[in-house]
Design a protein around this motif. Structure first.
Motif, PDB file in Angstrom:
ATOM      1  N   GLY C 158       0.809  -1.323  -0.002  1.00  0.00           N
ATOM      2  CA  GLY C 158       0.062  -0.106  -0.066  1.00  0.00           C
ATOM      3  C   GLY C 158       0.700   1.324  -0.048  1.00  0.00           C
ATOM      4  O   GLY C 158       0.364   2.106   0.424  1.00  0.00           O
ATOM      5  N   ILE C 159       2.004   1.183  -0.532  1.00  0.00           N
ATOM      6  CA  ILE C 159       2.739   2.439  -0.614  1.00  0.00           C
ATOM      7  C   ILE C 159       3.161   2.717  -2.172  1.00  0.00           C
ATOM      8  O   ILE C 159       3.457   1.609  -2.901  1.00  0.00           O
ATOM      9  CB  ILE C 159       4.232   2.517   0.197  1.00  0.00           C
ATOM     10  N   PRO C 160       3.210   3.783  -2.676  1.00  0.00           N
ATOM     11  CA  PRO C 160       3.438   3.956  -4.018  1.00  0.00           C
ATOM     12  C   PRO C 160       5.188   3.646  -4.429  1.00  0.00           C
ATOM     13  O   PRO C 160       5.870   3.677  -3.512  1.00  0.00           O
ATOM     14  CB  PRO C 160       3.455   5.523  -4.280  1.00  0.00           C
ATOM     15  N   ILE C 166      13.313   4.882  -0.255  1.00  0.00           N
ATOM     16  CA  ILE C 166      13.742   5.380   1.011  1.00  0.00           C
ATOM     17  C   ILE C 166      13.272   4.512   2.076  1.00  0.00           C
ATOM     18  O   ILE C 166      14.151   4.227   3.109  1.00  0.00           O
ATOM     19  CB  ILE C 166      12.760   6.681   1.288  1.00  0.00           C
ATOM     20  N   LEU C 167      12.234   3.756   2.161  1.00  0.00           N
ATOM     21  CA  LEU C 167      11.600   3.085   3.125  1.00  0.00           C
ATOM     22  C   LEU C 167      12.323   1.853   3.469  1.00  0.00           C
ATOM     23  O   LEU C 167      12.590   1.275   4.633  1.00  0.00           O
ATOM     24  CB  LEU C 167      10.179   2.806   3.312  1.00  0.00           C
TER      25      LEU C 167
END
Lengths: 81, 67, 260
Positions: C158-160, C166-167
């Motif tokens: 659920g993240i672009p 970065i994550l």
């Protein structure tokens, strides 16, 4: 210390509350770990970039990126549910 | 005795987040003790406050070593 | 200031990290120093205590059996069942030996004549943390498979896609570096600081006792403080053993859970 008398009864709501309290305790340490690793990783990247490019502002940018990455992960893991 | 003043500065700046963390938990425990069913509402707020206060403390720690 | 006093001659030499280095008791090996013997002693003590308490198990427990069972019940109930969930029974032996080992080694810090918490040498926390580290990753890999586990750890749904750059490193560093590192450092730092605190008050009292007549009285305060802080240290030592085992249980719980 859990006395042996409690174990036989094992009333469910009480046990659940205890379990969620313990998970909360773990969550606080996880938050701490996320913040540290975000700062260390991206701050370290910034420091390396500074070292090779002979600049001095990249570490600050790296630290800010790391901080926001850590906070973002905490937001996604623990706050938005 | 030798050393750097940065660490003294960091020690002073750590007072703020320490008090903040204490107040966040005091308020959270108070809230849950008064109304146990509010835990699920209060928990994210407590996490958020703790994360922000801790972030400032850690940022200060890193800057104390870097600057 | 203390350094200045030292330079001027007979002054109070504050305890330092050099007080944590021991000469080998015999031979010339690092394996014959005091912490290593304390570590062996702790294993002997734990084994003796629990064998004795479990040997004559009765329905109406003797005092010794009750003591042994309440420690076991504490680890099994509060750290096993409440945290890990239905599969907890497999991990109770590991958690139990971890808890008793860390607790006994910590408590050596305030036992008279031993008076050294083994865990204040960084090597001991690191080695038990390595066991924990291998254990919880191994469980997770056995359960989910290596590729799926890595995907679970590094990529949140659920993240672009561009944000993953970065994550993902931060997630990876958290799971594989920061968590075990903080686990070992927390135990080490607490024991180190606690032992240093006790050393300051006992050595300070001893120094005051050796100086002039009027100053001798103040050594009483110092020794009283040392005794009071010993009780405080007792609390810290129990708490650190509890937290170490609790976090281990939480990491194992994360590994056996269906999704992260």
């Amino acid at each position: 210390m859990a006395s042996d008398g409690d174990k036989g009864k094992s009333s469910l709501p009480n046990n659940n509350a205890k379990a969620s309290a313990i998970r909360e305790d773990g969550a606080f340490w996880s938050i701490f770990a996320y913040l540290i690793s975000g700062l260390l990783f991206w701050g370290g990247m910034g420091a390396l970039a500074d070292h090779f490019l002979n600049t001095s502002f990249l570490i600050l940018i790296g630290l800010l990126i790391g901080l926001s990455a850590g906070l973002g992960l905490i937001w996604m893991r623990f706050i938005r549910q | 005795m030798t050393g750097t003043l940065n660490l003294v500065g960091y020690g002073l700046s750590a007072i703020g987040p320490a008090i903040a963390t204490g107040m966040i938990f005091a308020a959270y425990i108070n809230g849950v003790a008064r109304q146990p069913e509010a835990r699920s509402i209060l928990q994210p707020i407590a996490f958020l406050g703790f994360a922000l206060a801790e972030a400032l403390a850690l940022f200060g720690l890193v800057l104390a070593f870097v600057l | 200031m203390s350094a200045m006093l030292n330079r001027s001659g007979a002054g109070f030499a504050p305890p330092s990290s050099a007080d944590f280095d021991f000469k080998p008791i015999f031979g010339n090996s690092i394996f014959t120093t005091k912490p290593v013997f304390l570590c062996f002693l702790s294993v002997i003590l734990i084994a003796t205590f629990f064998i004795l308490s479990a040997r004559k198990a009765a329905i109406v427990p003797s005092r010794l059996q009750f003591a042994g069972e309440s420690v076991y019940g504490f680890v099994r109930g509060t750290l096993g069942e409440a945290v890990i969930g239905p599969e907890f029974m497999r991990f109770v032996p590991f958690l139990f030996s971890l808890f008793t080992f860390v607790l006994t080694n910590n408590l050596f810090g305030i036992v008279p004549f031993l008076q050294f918490p083994t865990m204040s040498r960084i090597g001991f926390p690191i080695s038990i943390t390595l066991c924990v580290y291998v254990c919880y990753h191994w469980i997770a890999i056995r359960k989910h498979g290596f590729i799926k586990y890595m995907k679970d750890v590094c990529f949140m749904p659920g993240i672009p896609a561009p944000v993953y750059i970065i994550l993902t490193p931060v997630e990876f560093a958290t799971y594989f570096v920061t968590r075990p590192l903080t686990l070992a450092m927390r135990l080490f730092a607490n024991m180190f600081a606690g032992h240093l605190l006790l050393l300051i008050f006992t050595l300070g009292g001893e120094y005051l006792l050796k100086s002039g007549a009027l100053i001798k009285i103040f050594s009483l305060f110092s020794f009283t403080f040392a005794i009071g802080l010993s009780f405080f240290e007792f609390g810290i030592q129990c708490l650190q053993a509890y937290i170490f085992t609790l976090l281990t249980a939480l990491y194992i719980a994360g590994a056996v859970a269906d999704e992260h």
